[in-house]
Design a protein around this motif. Structure first.
Motif, mmCIF file in Angstrom:
data_model
loop_
_atom_site.group_PDB
_atom_site.id
_atom_site.type_symbol
_atom_site.label_atom_id
_atom_site.label_comp_id
_atom_site.label_asym_id
_atom_site.label_seq_id
_atom_site.Cartn_x
_atom_site.Cartn_y
_atom_site.Cartn_z
ATOM 1 N N PRO A 195 1.255 -1.015 0.583
ATOM 2 C CA PRO A 195 0.186 -0.343 0.072
ATOM 3 C C PRO A 195 0.663 1.283 0.200
ATOM 4 O O PRO A 195 0.558 2.018 -0.508
ATOM 5 C CB PRO A 195 -1.192 -0.548 1.164
ATOM 6 C CG PRO A 195 -1.277 -1.366 1.831
ATOM 7 C CD PRO A 195 0.349 -2.182 1.029
ATOM 8 N N HIS A 196 2.132 1.246 0.594
ATOM 9 C CA HIS A 196 2.688 2.204 0.651
ATOM 10 C C HIS A 196 3.403 2.674 -0.861
ATOM 11 O O HIS A 196 3.169 3.495 -1.462
ATOM 12 C CB HIS A 196 3.596 2.255 1.411
ATOM 13 C CG HIS A 196 3.535 3.193 2.749
ATOM 14 N ND1 HIS A 196 3.093 1.935 4.041
ATOM 15 C CD2 HIS A 196 3.586 3.498 3.402
ATOM 16 C CE1 HIS A 196 2.958 2.550 4.849
ATOM 17 N NE2 HIS A 196 3.237 3.747 4.837
ATOM 18 N N MET A 197 3.517 2.040 -1.131
ATOM 19 C CA MET A 197 4.485 1.610 -2.887
ATOM 20 C C MET A 197 3.394 2.482 -4.047
ATOM 21 O O MET A 197 3.139 2.716 -4.438
ATOM 22 C CB MET A 197 4.792 0.761 -3.252
ATOM 23 C CG MET A 197 5.953 0.105 -2.199
ATOM 24 S SD MET A 197 7.361 1.111 -2.995
ATOM 25 C CE MET A 197 6.669 1.146 -0.860
ATOM 26 N N VAL A 198 2.409 1.808 -3.772
ATOM 27 C CA VAL A 198 0.932 2.566 -4.685
ATOM 28 C C VAL A 198 0.475 3.685 -3.736
ATOM 29 O O VAL A 198 0.693 4.059 -5.317
ATOM 30 C CB VAL A 198 -0.299 1.292 -4.160
ATOM 31 C CG1 VAL A 198 -1.320 1.575 -4.988
ATOM 32 C CG2 VAL A 198 -0.335 -0.164 -4.560
ATOM 33 N N ALA A 199 0.902 4.310 -3.059
ATOM 34 C CA ALA A 199 0.174 5.346 -2.149
ATOM 35 C C ALA A 199 0.801 6.331 -3.373
ATOM 36 O O ALA A 199 0.814 7.525 -3.893
ATOM 37 C CB ALA A 199 0.343 5.513 -0.871
ATOM 38 N N TYR A 200 3.076 6.331 -3.311
ATOM 39 C CA TYR A 200 3.742 6.618 -3.416
ATOM 40 C C TYR A 200 3.765 6.651 -5.277
ATOM 41 O O TYR A 200 3.590 8.348 -5.770
ATOM 42 C CB TYR A 200 4.875 6.507 -4.020
ATOM 43 C CG TYR A 200 5.891 6.343 -2.174
ATOM 44 C CD1 TYR A 200 5.034 7.552 -1.324
ATOM 45 C CD2 TYR A 200 6.137 5.647 -1.300
ATOM 46 C CE1 TYR A 200 5.819 6.983 0.055
ATOM 47 C CE2 TYR A 200 6.483 5.164 -0.071
ATOM 48 C CZ TYR A 200 6.250 6.340 0.515
ATOM 49 O OH TYR A 200 7.004 6.814 2.214
ATOM 50 N N ALA A 201 3.090 5.871 -5.789
ATOM 51 C CA ALA A 201 3.086 5.832 -7.302
ATOM 52 C C ALA A 201 1.951 6.952 -7.259
ATOM 53 O O ALA A 201 1.030 7.219 -8.422
ATOM 54 C CB ALA A 201 2.212 4.621 -7.879
ATOM 55 N N MET A 202 0.285 6.367 -7.129
ATOM 56 C CA MET A 202 -0.787 7.057 -6.930
ATOM 57 C C MET A 202 -0.553 8.384 -6.971
ATOM 58 O O MET A 202 -0.925 9.535 -8.088
ATOM 59 C CB MET A 202 -1.973 6.931 -6.350
ATOM 60 C CG MET A 202 -2.100 5.080 -6.721
ATOM 61 S SD MET A 202 -4.127 5.006 -5.562
ATOM 62 C CE MET A 202 -4.561 6.778 -5.875
ATOM 63 N N VAL A 203 0.315 9.001 -5.848
ATOM 64 C CA VAL A 203 0.545 10.639 -5.850
ATOM 65 C C VAL A 203 1.250 11.720 -6.560
ATOM 66 O O VAL A 203 0.692 12.218 -6.885
ATOM 67 C CB VAL A 203 1.049 10.665 -4.603
ATOM 68 C CG1 VAL A 203 1.736 12.085 -4.233
ATOM 69 C CG2 VAL A 203 0.333 10.869 -3.550
#
Length: 363
Positions: A195-203
């Protein structure tokens, strides 16, 4: 610099617990135990301002920058950045030998347990709680209340040492769960690291210098909140749990590719299956945990509204287990979510708010 109590009344009669690293998590560990008034809390930190703050706020009863101050402790919590945990465990073992149990709070267990000095009394730990904010001022004595706290013993951990750590975890109001190192690291890769990796990518993908930043509302903010976490800490985590995180990223990429394929080919039935499967799995999380019972309340954004709601519940002696403010109404009919520990409290709260003409919805 050493910080010592003004009077000796706190010292001899109580068991001493050491905490190395008085950041958000370490400070919360120290605060939780200090609050019980059963222990002398001895803090070690390289930053004198942190030690001074912790001492003045009675988070610790003794503080120093060197590990030698921890001689005589029955247990020591290592709460430093993950890349420093193993070296500090080795230093502590040289100083304390087998006189104390050493435990940690690192979010990866394999890299820690695989590099322990022979003969050390060690029990791995990982509280499933925290904050995007760092430092002692972000610490809370209730940080771990009702949070799962993973305990990962070594093959040679004695039952007495394991039971002692379990009891300490309970005293922090956390929920101890015993998990082996491999299962732990795979699981946190799924539910925390990915989820942290996804959050970074999304932002980085979605937020440009355009109106998207202004319109980013509740859903987007909830999903990407963790992208505000400290970068250095997460660089260390991904390096130490690299293989497990890569495996989960591959799974995510496959899932996104399947979603993209279905959308490109107008396969809305398959998309519906994906959406419905996700909804059912998400709904099952709280049910499997025996989770809280929640109400969503539509409230006006005016001063005193939260106080009004909590006062109504207080008058009926109803305990609030969790409260969440949603700044955006996007996709939901309410702006305040209040959670209770059982269905009886939920039903009583519903009656209270109905009588006061609040617009409510059960979660």
């Amino acid at each position: 610099m050493i910080f010592v109590p003004k009077t000796p009344k706190y010292i001899a009669p109580k068991t001493s617990i050491g905490v190395v690293g008085l950041g958000c998590i370490g400070g919360s560990v120290a605060s939780a135990f200090s609050k019980t008034q059963q222990y002398n809390i001895i803090g070690v930190d390289k930053d004198n301002d942190t030690l001074r703050y912790a001492f003045e706020k009675d988070i610790i009863q003794l503080g120093h920058s060197e590990l030698e101050i921890l001689k005589g402790c029955e247990v020591v919590f290592v709460c430093t950045p993950i890349d420093t945990v193993s070296p500090i465990i080795n230093q502590l073992f040289r100083i304390l030998g087998t006189s104390a149990i050493i435990t940690d709070v690192a979010s990866i267990k394999g890299a820690i347990l695989d590099n322990l000095p022979e003969g050390v009394r060690f029990v791995g730990g990982h509280p499933m709680a925290g904050s995007e904010q760092g430092g002692i001022k972000a610490a809370k004595d209730h940080m771990f209340e009702n949070a799962y706290y993973v305990i990962t013993p070594c093959p040679n951990t004695s039952k007495e040492d394991l039971d002692y750590i379990i009891e300490l975890v309970k005293q922090m109001q956390a929920l101890p769960v015993i998990v082996d190192k491999k299962t732990h690291d795979i699981t946190v890769a799924k539910i925390s690291h990915l989820p942290h990796m996804v959050a970074y990518a999304m932002v980085n993908t979605c937020i440009d210098n355009d109106i998207s930043k202004t319109l980013a509302a509740g859903g987007f903010r909830d999903i990407t909140r963790i992208a505000s976490s400290p970068s250095k800490m997460w660089l260390d985590i991904v390096a130490l749990n690299k293989d497990n995180i890569l495996a989960q990223l591959d799974n995510m990429i496959k899932s996104l590719s399947q979603l993209s394929h279905n959308l490109k080919n107008d396969q809305y039935d398959k998309l519906k299956e994906m959406f419905e499967s996700a909804r059912q799995k998400r709904d099952s999380i709280e049910k499997d945990k025996g989770g809280f019972f929640s109400l969503r309340i539509d409230v006006k954004d005016v001063p005193g509204i939260i106080a009004k709601i909590t006062l109504l519940l207080y008058k009926k002696k109803i305990n609030i287990k969790n409260i969440n403010i949603e700044n955006s109404r996007e996709g939901e009919g309410g702006a305040l979510v209040v959670s209770f520990e059982n269905s009886r409290a939920l039903e009583t709260a519903k009656e209270i708010f109905k009588k006061k003409k609040f617009d409510i919805k059960t979660e």
